[in-house]
Scaffold this motif. Structure first.
Motif, mmCIF file in Angstrom:
data_model
loop_
_atom_site.group_PDB
_atom_site.id
_atom_site.type_symbol
_atom_site.label_atom_id
_atom_site.label_comp_id
_atom_site.label_asym_id
_atom_site.label_seq_id
_atom_site.Cartn_x
_atom_site.Cartn_y
_atom_site.Cartn_z
ATOM 1 N N ALA A 46 0.832 -1.203 0.000
ATOM 2 C CA ALA A 46 0.000 0.000 0.000
ATOM 3 C C ALA A 46 0.866 1.252 0.000
ATOM 4 O O ALA A 46 0.594 2.220 -0.727
ATOM 5 C CB ALA A 46 -0.933 -0.008 1.207
ATOM 6 N N ALA A 47 1.946 1.229 0.806
ATOM 7 C CA ALA A 47 2.843 2.377 0.858
ATOM 8 C C ALA A 47 3.544 2.579 -0.478
ATOM 9 O O ALA A 47 3.693 3.711 -0.966
ATOM 10 C CB ALA A 47 3.866 2.191 1.981
ATOM 11 N N ALA A 48 3.976 1.486 -1.103
ATOM 12 C CA ALA A 48 4.682 1.577 -2.383
ATOM 13 C C ALA A 48 3.781 2.126 -3.479
ATOM 14 O O ALA A 48 4.242 2.836 -4.382
ATOM 15 C CB ALA A 48 5.228 0.212 -2.769
ATOM 16 N N LEU A 49 2.486 1.806 -3.397
ATOM 17 C CA LEU A 49 1.540 2.257 -4.415
ATOM 18 C C LEU A 49 0.891 3.591 -4.066
ATOM 19 O O LEU A 49 0.155 4.157 -4.879
ATOM 20 C CB LEU A 49 0.446 1.201 -4.618
ATOM 21 C CG LEU A 49 0.912 -0.130 -5.210
ATOM 22 C CD1 LEU A 49 -0.208 -1.167 -5.157
ATOM 23 C CD2 LEU A 49 1.385 0.052 -6.645
ATOM 24 N N GLY A 50 1.143 4.071 -2.845
ATOM 25 C CA GLY A 50 0.604 5.364 -2.435
ATOM 26 C C GLY A 50 -0.895 5.355 -2.203
ATOM 27 O O GLY A 50 -1.583 6.335 -2.505
ATOM 28 N N VAL A 51 -1.420 4.227 -1.665
ATOM 29 C CA VAL A 51 -2.857 4.119 -1.403
ATOM 30 C C VAL A 51 -3.072 3.617 0.018
ATOM 31 O O VAL A 51 -2.150 3.131 0.673
ATOM 32 C CB VAL A 51 -3.554 3.171 -2.394
ATOM 33 C CG1 VAL A 51 -3.435 3.697 -3.812
ATOM 34 C CG2 VAL A 51 -2.986 1.750 -2.289
ATOM 35 N N SER A 52 -4.308 3.729 0.483
ATOM 36 C CA SER A 52 -4.646 3.211 1.807
ATOM 37 C C SER A 52 -4.796 1.695 1.750
ATOM 38 O O SER A 52 -5.003 1.119 0.673
ATOM 39 C CB SER A 52 -5.957 3.834 2.291
ATOM 40 O OG SER A 52 -7.035 3.421 1.462
ATOM 41 N N ARG A 53 -4.732 1.057 2.895
ATOM 42 C CA ARG A 53 -4.898 -0.399 2.923
ATOM 43 C C ARG A 53 -6.294 -0.830 2.503
ATOM 44 O O ARG A 53 -6.432 -1.826 1.781
ATOM 45 C CB ARG A 53 -4.551 -0.931 4.316
ATOM 46 C CG ARG A 53 -3.050 -0.903 4.612
ATOM 47 C CD ARG A 53 -2.727 -1.550 5.938
ATOM 48 N NE ARG A 53 -2.953 -2.982 5.917
ATOM 49 C CZ ARG A 53 -2.821 -3.769 6.998
ATOM 50 N NH1 ARG A 53 -2.473 -3.227 8.171
ATOM 51 N NH2 ARG A 53 -3.034 -5.065 6.907
ATOM 52 N N PRO A 54 -7.373 -0.090 2.883
ATOM 53 C CA PRO A 54 -8.698 -0.481 2.381
ATOM 54 C C PRO A 54 -8.785 -0.441 0.853
ATOM 55 O O PRO A 54 -9.399 -1.323 0.238
ATOM 56 C CB PRO A 54 -9.636 0.546 3.023
ATOM 57 C CG PRO A 54 -8.938 0.933 4.290
ATOM 58 C CD PRO A 54 -7.477 0.949 3.928
ATOM 59 N N THR A 55 -8.155 0.566 0.235
ATOM 60 C CA THR A 55 -8.170 0.643 -1.236
ATOM 61 C C THR A 55 -7.393 -0.526 -1.827
ATOM 62 O O THR A 55 -7.832 -1.155 -2.806
ATOM 63 C CB THR A 55 -7.550 1.972 -1.712
ATOM 64 O OG1 THR A 55 -8.361 3.046 -1.242
ATOM 65 C CG2 THR A 55 -7.482 2.024 -3.235
ATOM 66 N N LEU A 56 -6.244 -0.841 -1.232
ATOM 67 C CA LEU A 56 -5.451 -1.968 -1.712
ATOM 68 C C LEU A 56 -6.234 -3.268 -1.567
ATOM 69 O O LEU A 56 -6.254 -4.093 -2.492
ATOM 70 C CB LEU A 56 -4.136 -2.057 -0.934
ATOM 71 C CG LEU A 56 -3.274 -3.290 -1.265
ATOM 72 C CD1 LEU A 56 -2.781 -3.235 -2.702
ATOM 73 C CD2 LEU A 56 -2.104 -3.417 -0.290
ATOM 74 N N ARG A 57 -6.882 -3.457 -0.433
ATOM 75 C CA ARG A 57 -7.627 -4.697 -0.212
ATOM 76 C C ARG A 57 -8.770 -4.850 -1.210
ATOM 77 O O ARG A 57 -9.066 -5.956 -1.665
ATOM 78 C CB ARG A 57 -8.160 -4.729 1.219
ATOM 79 C CG ARG A 57 -7.084 -5.000 2.264
ATOM 80 C CD ARG A 57 -7.621 -4.880 3.656
ATOM 81 N NE ARG A 57 -6.609 -5.214 4.654
ATOM 82 C CZ ARG A 57 -6.759 -5.002 5.964
ATOM 83 N NH1 ARG A 57 -7.872 -4.454 6.423
ATOM 84 N NH2 ARG A 57 -5.786 -5.325 6.802
ATOM 85 N N GLN A 58 -9.396 -3.732 -1.570
ATOM 86 C CA GLN A 58 -10.465 -3.773 -2.572
ATOM 87 C C GLN A 58 -9.908 -4.208 -3.921
ATOM 88 O O GLN A 58 -10.525 -5.004 -4.642
ATOM 89 C CB GLN A 58 -11.120 -2.394 -2.675
ATOM 90 C CG GLN A 58 -12.440 -2.394 -3.422
ATOM 91 C CD GLN A 58 -13.127 -1.049 -3.400
ATOM 92 O OE1 GLN A 58 -12.563 -0.051 -2.927
ATOM 93 N NE2 GLN A 58 -14.352 -0.991 -3.900
#
Length: 239
Positions: free
Chosen positions: A35-47
């Motif tokens: 999530a940090a590498a992609l610059g997004v929140s964990r909820p967005t990554l999990r989706q």
């Protein structure tokens, strides 16, 4: 905006998987790190991960992490009466067909499936199909269909490279209205394994099908082999 963001993450991860950065069987970085590498929140990554899991690109194992799955092609021929040509078109897949054999011969064992004597004549059509962009161009199905010669005496003169067999039936005034199919996982004969680019003892899904017209006549008998490791099937049941 949030929906667009998770879809962007899906596309980024899909490109990395298809490009080989994350090969089949590899474990993705931990969610916090990714999530940090992609610059997004964990909820967005999990989706995004859940979406790729639904597509069959990822396997999420509780307590172990997220892994790149062996990509599988969904075949829907087990749920409707249509040819592979129509199925590919429905999903906007580019289908490549190689006609391996097309000739008239004695029915032999196929005669029993078509309710014909073994000495009767049938037309045999064998094709190997590929889906452009899938699994490095490896074959996705190897199919042989037998048709009573008396029903379609001109069939052996047709070009089935870019022609649907079911469309040809329709032009000749024939239609498969009912089919009886069986499915099993087997080790295919060596010549079939070679045609599908399978290694020795690698399994295939074998589907036998007998098609009937509205009058109950048996108008086709088909034997199809699908690589088991890259195939899955949709079966729908209504009550």
């Amino acid at each position: 905006m949030a929906e667009n963001r998770y879809r962007q993450v899906m596309e980024t991860l899909r490109r990395r998987i298809e490009g080989g950065e994350y090969p089949v069987g590899s474990r993705l970085p931990a969610e916090t790190e990714l999530a940090a590498a992609l610059g997004v929140s964990r909820p967005t990554l999990r989706q995004a991960l859940a979406g790729l899991e639904r597509e069959g690109l990822l396997d999420r194992v509780k307590g172990s992490g997220t892994f790149v799955a062996q990509r599988k092609l969904l075949h829907e021929s087990t749920r409707f009466l249509a040819g592979y040509y129509q199925e590919a078109a429905q999903h906007h897949r580019v289908l490549r067909t190689e006609v391996v054999a097309l000739d008239v011969r004695r029915a032999g064992e196929a005669g029993r499936k078509l309710a014909l004597p073994a000495t009767a004549q049938v037309t045999q059509l064998t094709r190997r199909r590929r889906i452009e962009g899938f699994d490095g161009g490896k074959p996705v199905v190897y199919t042989t269909v037998y048709v009573p010669y008396a029903l379609l005496p001109d069939m052996a003169r047709q070009d089935f490279t870019d022609t649907s067999f079911y469309a040809y039936l329709a032009r000749c005034g024939l239609k498969v209205c009912h089919a009886s199919r069986t499915l099993e996982v087997i080790v295919p004969p060596p010549e079939i394994a070679a045609a599908l680019a399978l290694s020795p003892f690698e399994p295939a899904v074998y589907v036998e099908s007998v098609g009937f017209d509205a009058r109950g006549r048996r108008i086709e008998y088909a034997q199809s082999y699908y690589p088991a490791g890259s195939s899955k099937f949709l079966i729908e049941i209504d009550q």
